[in-house]
Design a protein around this motif. Structure first.
Motif, PDB file in Angstrom:
ATOM      1  N   SER A 147       0.588  -1.126  -0.182  1.00  0.00           N
ATOM      2  CA  SER A 147       0.037  -0.206   0.000  1.00  0.00           C
ATOM      3  C   SER A 147       0.729   1.398   0.007  1.00  0.00           C
ATOM      4  CB  SER A 147      -0.833  -0.119   1.440  1.00  0.00           C
ATOM      5  OG  SER A 147      -0.353   0.078   2.418  1.00  0.00           O
ATOM      6  N   THR A 148       0.332   2.501  -0.470  1.00  0.00           N
ATOM      7  CA  THR A 148       1.066   3.563  -0.540  1.00  0.00           C
ATOM      8  C   THR A 148       0.240   4.496   0.394  1.00  0.00           C
ATOM      9  OG1 THR A 148       1.551   3.074  -2.830  1.00  0.00           O
ATOM     10  CG2 THR A 148       1.836   5.525  -2.042  1.00  0.00           C
ATOM     11  N   GLU A 149       0.931   5.095   1.416  1.00  0.00           N
ATOM     12  CA  GLU A 149       0.439   5.963   2.250  1.00  0.00           C
ATOM     13  C   GLU A 149      -0.006   7.254   1.487  1.00  0.00           C
ATOM     14  OE1 GLU A 149       0.013   5.524   5.442  1.00  0.00           O
ATOM     15  OE2 GLU A 149       1.027   3.403   4.998  1.00  0.00           O
ATOM     16  N   PRO A 150      -1.238   7.849   2.055  1.00  0.00           N
ATOM     17  CA  PRO A 150      -1.718   9.174   1.509  1.00  0.00           C
ATOM     18  C   PRO A 150      -0.649  10.246   1.544  1.00  0.00           C
ATOM     19  CG  PRO A 150      -2.841   8.442   3.442  1.00  0.00           C
ATOM     20  CD  PRO A 150      -2.002   7.661   3.136  1.00  0.00           C
TER      21      PRO A 150
ATOM     22  N   MET B 208     -11.571   6.969   1.845  1.00  0.00           N
ATOM     23  CA  MET B 208     -10.993   6.243   0.690  1.00  0.00           C
ATOM     24  C   MET B 208     -10.162   7.091  -0.077  1.00  0.00           C
ATOM     25  SD  MET B 208     -13.914   3.554  -0.616  1.00  0.00           S
ATOM     26  CE  MET B 208     -13.281   3.700  -2.108  1.00  0.00           C
TER      27      MET B 208
ATOM     28  N   LEU C  88      -7.782   8.196  -5.407  1.00  0.00           N
ATOM     29  CA  LEU C  88      -7.613   7.145  -4.251  1.00  0.00           C
ATOM     30  C   LEU C  88      -6.309   7.512  -3.162  1.00  0.00           C
ATOM     31  CD1 LEU C  88      -9.499   4.658  -3.374  1.00  0.00           C
ATOM     32  CD2 LEU C  88      -7.564   3.201  -4.614  1.00  0.00           C
ATOM     33  N   GLU C  89      -6.683   7.263  -1.764  1.00  0.00           N
ATOM     34  CA  GLU C  89      -5.658   7.574  -1.006  1.00  0.00           C
ATOM     35  C   GLU C  89      -4.814   6.213  -0.496  1.00  0.00           C
ATOM     36  OE1 GLU C  89      -5.958  11.755   0.798  1.00  0.00           O
ATOM     37  OE2 GLU C  89      -7.217  10.455   2.061  1.00  0.00           O
ATOM     38  N   ARG C  90      -5.602   5.158  -0.869  1.00  0.00           N
ATOM     39  CA  ARG C  90      -4.906   3.684  -0.424  1.00  0.00           C
ATOM     40  C   ARG C  90      -5.096   2.827  -1.652  1.00  0.00           C
ATOM     41  NH1 ARG C  90      -8.352   4.543   3.770  1.00  0.00           N
ATOM     42  NH2 ARG C  90      -9.550   2.567   3.359  1.00  0.00           N
ATOM     43  N   SER C  91      -4.094   1.810  -2.051  1.00  0.00           N
ATOM     44  CA  SER C  91      -4.128   1.099  -2.914  1.00  0.00           C
ATOM     45  C   SER C  91      -4.030  -0.334  -2.581  1.00  0.00           C
ATOM     46  CB  SER C  91      -2.779   1.354  -3.638  1.00  0.00           C
ATOM     47  OG  SER C  91      -1.463   1.029  -2.948  1.00  0.00           O
ATOM     48  N   THR C  92      -4.953  -0.534  -1.468  1.00  0.00           N
ATOM     49  CA  THR C  92      -5.146  -2.034  -0.963  1.00  0.00           C
ATOM     50  C   THR C  92      -5.959  -2.714  -2.141  1.00  0.00           C
ATOM     51  OG1 THR C  92      -6.904  -1.430   0.402  1.00  0.00           O
ATOM     52  CG2 THR C  92      -4.939  -1.597   1.321  1.00  0.00           C
TER      53      THR C  92
ATOM     54  N   VAL D 247     -10.022  -2.141  -1.831  1.00  0.00           N
ATOM     55  CA  VAL D 247     -10.288  -0.589  -2.061  1.00  0.00           C
ATOM     56  C   VAL D 247     -10.180  -0.363  -3.608  1.00  0.00           C
ATOM     57  CG1 VAL D 247      -9.698   1.623  -1.551  1.00  0.00           C
ATOM     58  CG2 VAL D 247      -9.591  -0.123   0.166  1.00  0.00           C
TER      59      VAL D 247
ATOM     60  N   ARG E 190      -1.750   4.971  -7.904  1.00  0.00           N
ATOM     61  CA  ARG E 190      -3.249   4.891  -7.231  1.00  0.00           C
ATOM     62  C   ARG E 190      -4.112   5.395  -8.335  1.00  0.00           C
ATOM     63  NH1 ARG E 190      -3.096   8.940  -2.987  1.00  0.00           N
ATOM     64  NH2 ARG E 190      -0.858   9.651  -3.540  1.00  0.00           N
TER      65      ARG E 190
END
Length: 805
Positions: free
Chosen positions: A2-5, A27, A46-50, A53, A84
């Motif tokens: 994941s990438t942090e916002p 999100m 998008l602020e997360r890349s899980t 999501v 993202r």
């Protein structure tokens, strides 16, 4: 991974230059950006890349790519930045519905309600497009509805939609959507369809009208329990000035069971439009009797009883209208009322009634047998009421009786279908029905919304064109018919009588045939099915209507149609006269339903006339008048002058019996007799002349015209022996009543005694009892009780019989 916002403001997101941050959720962040073409757009990044999501975000992208509608936020572009995804949409210069709601509450009441309807209809249009794309939004709420400064409404935020292309399905305990606006099935983790969005729409409109969500000020778990188990909150209990029609639609949208909600966004939109009091549909004649029934029930509650008022009828028969009537009358009378449009509210009302509370519980659901129930059965609009409706709505219509008969054949008196046709073809004060008469959108929509199996079954019944059994329908439709038939009957599209099915009116059949992709296949299968039964398909036309062979009421030719129903009708008449009152009335009603289902207008006329007499002699005067009025209308449309005249004459008797001491009623009855004798074509038969003279004698006696009474009595007695034995006794009963009013006591006793003797000799218990009542009046003694005649009658029917004048 994941990438942090990003904490810092981005310099660019793909080719788009951010101007400012519009908002940030759990999100994604939404930025106001400028496109390479210099156009302002809204960019959601998008602020997360899980995985999950991203999957949901991409489903929103796919949804918006396919949707083009003026009330849906427009897709512009999408792409990836820093691993993202982002989505670019049109930028809406305005506010969300929550912000607008605060301003709306400051406006005058009528503007608030009109604006709520407008917003609701716009959202219904948007949701209809969404559902056509086989997408469920799942998060309809005020903050996901945007309003431009111009007033345009836009549905946004498709981030939690369910798309058929996505394999993932919400599991129980995994909530997608906002709790305050989630449908019960969504909260349970069940599979959902577009009706879940309609629940969210209902909650949104509730919030718009009241300023708060349906279950405010609670913890999340409490809100979930409330949506699942508590009654639907009443809009009117928070704001009593909200029009009942609008409140009813909002509360119906929030029904716990999806089957109790509107079944499509398009239908919901129509209901909201129809809730506008300024656009009230044209009135239907004959509905007053339902209002009177409701009033009588509410007066019982006012006197301290607990009562269920249950509206019964097919879809479109007016059940919602009747609940509105109950609410309005209860409000004017100050009667405590609970309207149960869902099962939790119903259960709460049942508990209160069992606790002894003097409460009116209005519902369309079945209730336990231990409760006192006033069942208001909403029948189809009869021919007489149809003619009165045409005259009322379009007074310049030429030959309204023929137009009413055409409407009756087209709609079978179905109230919703009838109103739709009236609206579509009324031109000012004139109603013009084209040929062919095409189904209006309301009927087409109802048929189009059917499951495919039900549409196939309706098409098969339409092709067969006459009352047919299930086995034949199943052979032609080639699908199991049990469940589809139950649905078609509930929707008011098919009438079922004694195991035989027929379309409810020509328009329902035409709509099915217009929407089926392969009608020819149904015709081929029907031909094969008839050949197997030894009946060539082309040689099997619709059943010939009984009694239409002659405009002069010539005897029926047995070769022109089945006569068995008329023999059954004769048996019903003798059952009634022998005193089996409850069964006779029930059998006549069943036979009437069969005639209607078979579109047998001649038989229907005969039954309506006989049923009117049965009801008249059982003291059900209001119902008797309605049946006899239908008989008049049917006879006029069919060119049956003698049947028309007889129905007119017995209607005059009903008028007298309703108000036996009224000079005004006597004058009205005299006018009706005059119209029957002077305005109905063909010569007056001796038995008609005798009955008319007996009624005139009774009317003249009531208004104090001694000379008129004497002359009418002499005319009646001169020809009464030419009538059939049963009619002769009925005429003598009218003459006895006339003599008693004229204080001609000896003659009244003589006539009544003769009826008692002859009726007793023939076993006609009812006529004998009526004769004894007439004799008691003449003697000034107490009238006899009905005793065995009342067996099988309800308490209300027994009282009506005993109270018969």
């Amino acid at each position: 991974m994941s990438t942090e916002p990003e904490e810092r403001f981005p310099e660019a997101i793909g080719p788009y230059l951010p101007l400012r941050l519009l908002g940030r959720g759990g999100m994604a962040a939404v930025y106001l950006c400028v496109s390479p073409q210099g156009v302002e757009v809204a960019l959601k990044w998008l602020e997360r890349s899980t995985g999950r999501v991203v999957q949901r975000f991409q489903s929103e992208v796919r949804a918006l790519r396919t949707l083009r509608h003026p009330n849906i936020v427009r897709y512009v572009d999408d792409g990836m930045q820093d691993g993202r995804p982002y989505l670019v949409m049109e930028y809406v210069e305005g506010q969300d519905l929550w912000v607008y709601a605060d301003k709306l509450r400051l406006r005058p009441a009528h503007e608030r309600y009109s604006e709520t309807r407008r917003i609701g209809v716009a959202l219904c249009d948007a949701l209809e497009r969404v559902h056509q794309a086989e997408i469920v939004h799942r998060d309809v709420k005020p903050s996901n509805v945007l309003m431009e400064e111009s007033g345009r409404i836009l549905l946004s935020d498709f981030g939690v939609i369910r798309d058929p292309e996505i394999a993932e399905r919400t599991r129980a305990g995994v909530l997608i959507g906002t709790t305050n606006y989630c449908a019960p099935e969504q909260l349970r983790g069940d599979s959902v369809d577009g009706r879940a969005d309609l629940y969210g729409l209902g909650c949104t409109l509730f919030a718009l009208l009241t300023g708060k969500p349906p279950y405010p000020g609670r913890e999340r778990e409490q809100v979930v329990r409330a949506h699942l188990h508590e009654p639907v909150p009443s809009v009117s209990s928070i704001d009593p000035s909200v029009p009942t029609s609008l409140a009813c639609v909002v509360e119906r949208l929030m029904a716990k069971d999806p089957d109790d909600r509107p079944q499509s966004a398009a239908q919901a939109g129509r209901l909201l439009q129809d809730s506008d009091d300024a656009k009230a549909p044209p009135p239907l004649a004959g509905r007053r009797r339902y209002v009177d029934q409701v009033r009588e029930g509410l007066l019982r509650v006012q006197a301290g009883e607990g009562l269920v008022i249950r509206s019964v009828g097919v879809s479109g028969s007016g059940r919602s209208w009747l609940l509105q009537v109950v609410e309005e009358l209860a409000g004017s009378l100050g009667v405590p009322l609970l309207t149960a449009r869902d099962k939790p509210t119903l259960n709460a009302g049942i508990k209160r009634l069992r606790a002894g509370e003097a409460l009116a519980l209005a519902t369309r659901f079945k209730v336990p047998d231990d409760l006192e129930v006033l069942k208001v059965v909403l029948d189809p609009v009869g021919p007489a009421d149809l003619r009165r409706t045409v005259v009322s709505v379009a007074p310049d219509t030429p030959e309204p009786h023929l137009v009413a008969e055409r409407l009756y054949r087209a709609t079978a008196g179905h109230p919703a279908w009838l109103l739709a046709v009236l609206e579509a073809h009324r031109d000012g004060a004139c109603l013009v029905l084209p040929e062919p008469l095409e189904p209006p959108p309301l009927i087409l929509d109802a048929v189009e919304e059917l499951p495919l199996e039900a549409l196939d079954v309706l098409g098969a019944i339409a092709v067969l064109g006459e009352p047919v059994g299930r086995d034949l329908v199943e052979e032609v439709a080639q699908v199991p018919v049990r469940d589809p038939l139950l649905l078609l009957e509930e929707e008011g599209l098919v009438a079922i009588h004694e195991g035989r099915q027929t379309p409810r009116g020509e328009l329902a059949a035409r709509a099915a045939l217009a929407l089926l992709p392969d009608v020819e296949a149904l015709h081929r299968r029907a031909a094969v099915a008839y050949e197997r039964r030894g009946q060539p398909w082309k040689a099997h036309p619709h059943r010939v209507a009984l009694g239409q062979a002659s405009a002069g009421d010539a005897p029926l030719d047995p070769q022109q149609g089945p006569t068995d129903p008329l023999e059954v009708l004769d048996q019903i008449q003798h059952m009634h006269l022998r005193g089996v009152l409850a069964r006779a009335r029930e059998a006549a009603q069943e036979l009437l339903e069969g005639a209607r289902a078979g579109k047998d207008r001649g038989l229907e006329l005969a039954i309506q006339a006989e049923l009117g007499l049965i009801l008249l002699e059982q003291g059900q005067l209001r119902l008797a008048e309605a049946r006899l009025a239908d008989a008049v209308a049917l006879a006029r449309a069919q060119g049956r002058p003698h049947a028309r005249r007889n129905a007119h004459l017995w209607r005059a008797v009903a008028t007298l019996d309703k108000r036996p001491d009224s000079r005004a009623a006597a004058s009205s009855a005299l006018d009706r007799v005059g119209r029957a004798l002077n305005r109905v074509e063909a010569g007056v038969a001796p038995e008609e002349s005798a009955l008319a003279a007996a009624i005139q004698a009774r009317c003249s006696a009531r208004v104090g015209d001694r000379r008129g009474y004497t002359k009418a009595l002499q005319r009646a007695q001169a020809v009464v022996d030419l009538a059939s034995p049963i009619l002769r006794l009925r005429i003598n009963l009218q003459l006895s009543r006339a003599a008693q009013v004229a204080r001609d006591t000896e003659r009244a006793q003589e006539l009544a005694s003769a009826v008692v003797v002859e009726a007793g000799t023939n076993g006609w218990k009812l006529l004998a009892w009526l004769g004894r009542r007439a004799l008691a009046r003449a003697l000034g003694t107490h009238p006899p009780k009905p005793r065995s005649l009342a067996e099988g009658l309800s308490e209300r029917d027994r009282v009506a019989l005993e109270s018969k004048p």
